[in-house]
Design an enzyme around this catalytic site. Sequence first.
Site, PDB file in Angstrom:
ATOM      1  N   GLN A  59     -21.929 -10.744   8.341  1.00  0.00           N
ATOM      2  CA  GLN A  59     -20.527 -11.133   8.443  1.00  0.00           C
ATOM      3  C   GLN A  59     -20.405 -12.651   8.291  1.00  0.00           C
ATOM      4  OE1 GLN A  59     -18.116 -11.252  12.033  1.00  0.00           O
ATOM      5  NE2 GLN A  59     -16.659  -9.836  11.128  1.00  0.00           N
ATOM      6  N   HIS A  71     -15.076 -12.156   7.322  1.00  0.00           N
ATOM      7  CA  HIS A  71     -14.367 -12.042   8.607  1.00  0.00           C
ATOM      8  C   HIS A  71     -12.966 -12.626   8.439  1.00  0.00           C
ATOM      9  CE1 HIS A  71     -13.458 -11.772  12.736  1.00  0.00           C
ATOM     10  NE2 HIS A  71     -14.523 -12.331  13.288  1.00  0.00           N
ATOM     11  N   ASN A 131      -6.955 -14.856  20.354  1.00  0.00           N
ATOM     12  CA  ASN A 131      -6.946 -16.215  19.803  1.00  0.00           C
ATOM     13  C   ASN A 131      -5.533 -16.664  19.418  1.00  0.00           C
ATOM     14  OD1 ASN A 131      -9.623 -17.024  20.183  1.00  0.00           O
ATOM     15  ND2 ASN A 131     -10.293 -15.871  18.376  1.00  0.00           N
ATOM     16  N   TYR A 178      -9.477 -16.109  13.333  1.00  0.00           N
ATOM     17  CA  TYR A 178     -10.287 -17.174  12.731  1.00  0.00           C
ATOM     18  C   TYR A 178      -9.619 -17.634  11.430  1.00  0.00           C
ATOM     19  CZ  TYR A 178     -13.123 -15.794  16.574  1.00  0.00           C
ATOM     20  OH  TYR A 178     -13.525 -15.517  17.860  1.00  0.00           O
ATOM     21  N   GLY A 188     -19.015  -0.929  18.629  1.00  0.00           N
ATOM     22  CA  GLY A 188     -19.447  -2.255  19.056  1.00  0.00           C
ATOM     23  C   GLY A 188     -20.311  -2.184  20.294  1.00  0.00           C
ATOM     24  N   ARG A 189     -19.675  -2.335  21.470  1.00  0.00           N
ATOM     25  CA  ARG A 189     -20.442  -2.413  22.721  1.00  0.00           C
ATOM     26  C   ARG A 189     -21.421  -1.258  22.933  1.00  0.00           C
ATOM     27  NH1 ARG A 189     -14.993  -4.276  25.721  1.00  0.00           N
ATOM     28  NH2 ARG A 189     -14.347  -2.660  24.242  1.00  0.00           N
ATOM     29  N   THR A 244     -20.861 -11.044  18.213  1.00  0.00           N
ATOM     30  CA  THR A 244     -21.420 -12.344  18.584  1.00  0.00           C
ATOM     31  C   THR A 244     -22.316 -12.176  19.803  1.00  0.00           C
ATOM     32  OG1 THR A 244     -19.608 -13.586  17.626  1.00  0.00           O
ATOM     33  CG2 THR A 244     -20.728 -14.603  19.493  1.00  0.00           C
ATOM     34  N   ARG A 261     -12.943  -7.610   6.889  1.00  0.00           N
ATOM     35  CA  ARG A 261     -12.505  -7.119   8.207  1.00  0.00           C
ATOM     36  C   ARG A 261     -11.188  -7.768   8.597  1.00  0.00           C
ATOM     37  NH1 ARG A 261     -15.103  -7.179  14.303  1.00  0.00           N
ATOM     38  NH2 ARG A 261     -15.016  -4.933  14.574  1.00  0.00           N
ATOM     39  N   ASN A 311      -9.246 -11.400  13.916  1.00  0.00           N
ATOM     40  CA  ASN A 311      -9.438 -12.013  15.240  1.00  0.00           C
ATOM     41  C   ASN A 311      -9.055 -13.477  15.373  1.00  0.00           C
ATOM     42  OD1 ASN A 311     -10.245  -9.511  15.938  1.00  0.00           O
ATOM     43  ND2 ASN A 311     -12.437  -9.959  16.113  1.00  0.00           N
TER      44      ASN A 311
HETATM   45  C1  8OZ Z   1     -16.627 -12.807  21.028  1.00  0.00           C
HETATM   46  C2  8OZ Z   1     -17.034 -14.097  21.295  1.00  0.00           C
HETATM   47  C3  8OZ Z   1     -17.073 -15.010  20.270  1.00  0.00           C
HETATM   48  C4  8OZ Z   1     -16.702 -14.650  19.004  1.00  0.00           C
HETATM   49  C5  8OZ Z   1     -14.736 -12.127  17.101  1.00  0.00           C
HETATM   50  C6  8OZ Z   1     -16.687 -13.270  16.350  1.00  0.00           C
HETATM   51  O1  8OZ Z   1     -13.927 -11.916  18.013  1.00  0.00           O
HETATM   52  C7  8OZ Z   1     -15.925 -12.939  17.364  1.00  0.00           C
HETATM   53  C8  8OZ Z   1     -16.292 -13.343  18.749  1.00  0.00           C
HETATM   54  C9  8OZ Z   1     -16.258 -12.419  19.766  1.00  0.00           C
HETATM   55  O2  8OZ Z   1     -14.550 -11.676  15.961  1.00  0.00           O
END
Ligand code: 8OZ
Length: 366
Positions: A102, A178, A238, A183, A319-320, A28, A230, A181
């Site tokens: 994604q 996705h 979260n 969601y 990633g980073r 993101t 994923r 994480n």
């Molecule tokens: C960081 C900030 C907002 C969303 C994830 C899509 O953790 C995200 C996300 C990461 O999978």
Amino acid sequence: MNTLTNLLEPFRLGPNLLPNRVVMAPMTRSRAVAPLMLANPLAVDYYGQRSSAGLLITEASQVSQQGQGYQDTPGIYSAEQVAAWRNVTERVHVLGGRIFIQLWHTGRISHTSLQPGGAPPVAPSAIRARSKTFIGGSLADVSEPRALELAEIRLIIDQFKRAALNAREAGFDGVEIHAANGYLLDQFARDGANERQDSYGGSIENRARLMLKVSEAVAGEIGPERTGVRISPVSPANDMSDSNPQSLFEYISKRLNALNLVYLHVIEGVAGGSRDVATFDYASLRKCFSGAYIANNGYDLALGTEALSKDAADLIAFGRPFISNPDLVERLAQRVPLNKWDTATFYGGSAEGYIDYPRLPNRASS
Ligand code: 8OZ
């Protein structure tokens, strides 16, 4: 030329021949253009600059307005959004790359101010996450969600299906669902967030149902060879938890395998944090899935090379390091130092920290 690493070996991913095992993880970046939530025009350069990756996976993109959970994230549900994304896929393809998008629905990780009509966000159960989102330029507690009605769940599956068709129309080589994480799809799967009493709650089979139905629907539209998923089995991000992640995610992996999906993308440990958070047997998980296994979280050249040589993974997602090194593949190949990333420009803003990280000087004679 320096010593080769196995990260530079090619890999066949369904119809796509990847020139190397280096995947750009979805990240993101919060630069989408409101109010239509279009991919930023600068995303054309951003993804284009990184197109030497074996595979690019875009930032998470919502399948509906209801699926949005943070300000300035792009969508893939309108014609305008498809047109904006097409500019990105065309650039990546001209430069010889491959790119998946994604697809996400954030579920309860959202805020009424982002929802249609200011309504509460939706979730498997009306359990508010102890978590934050980003709205109006600052962090805010996520809103209290309402539990989805059974009849609404079918509409969410349809949204993912439609988004997958849109992704194809926008020129993507495939999609990543996705389901990590914390969601929506992860909220259904893990029992810390799901207290439903219907066919979507209770047993592992029931909790996995939404993720599996979405995967089946998407694969049915665009082909399993273009569909990946994923997951993050033990990440607590979260406000997530599960009483038996090994059994849950092995069941999920077997079912995704039966759907012939092209890859399983696994965040090992805490997303963006420690790899050693909980006891989890990733090798055992991997045995449940015969498609490609993409390993993610804290990998560098040494760890990635080791994972491939031990056959613990087929592909490694970075990633980073990809934020600050558009030419990460070349840098890994030449074993040269990586640019450091600047966390201040991860989310929001414009070109700074997005498309201005330096590449290595081109050593080829011109
Ligand atoms: C960081 C900030 C907002 C969303 C994830 C899509 O953790 C995200 C996300 C990461 O999978």
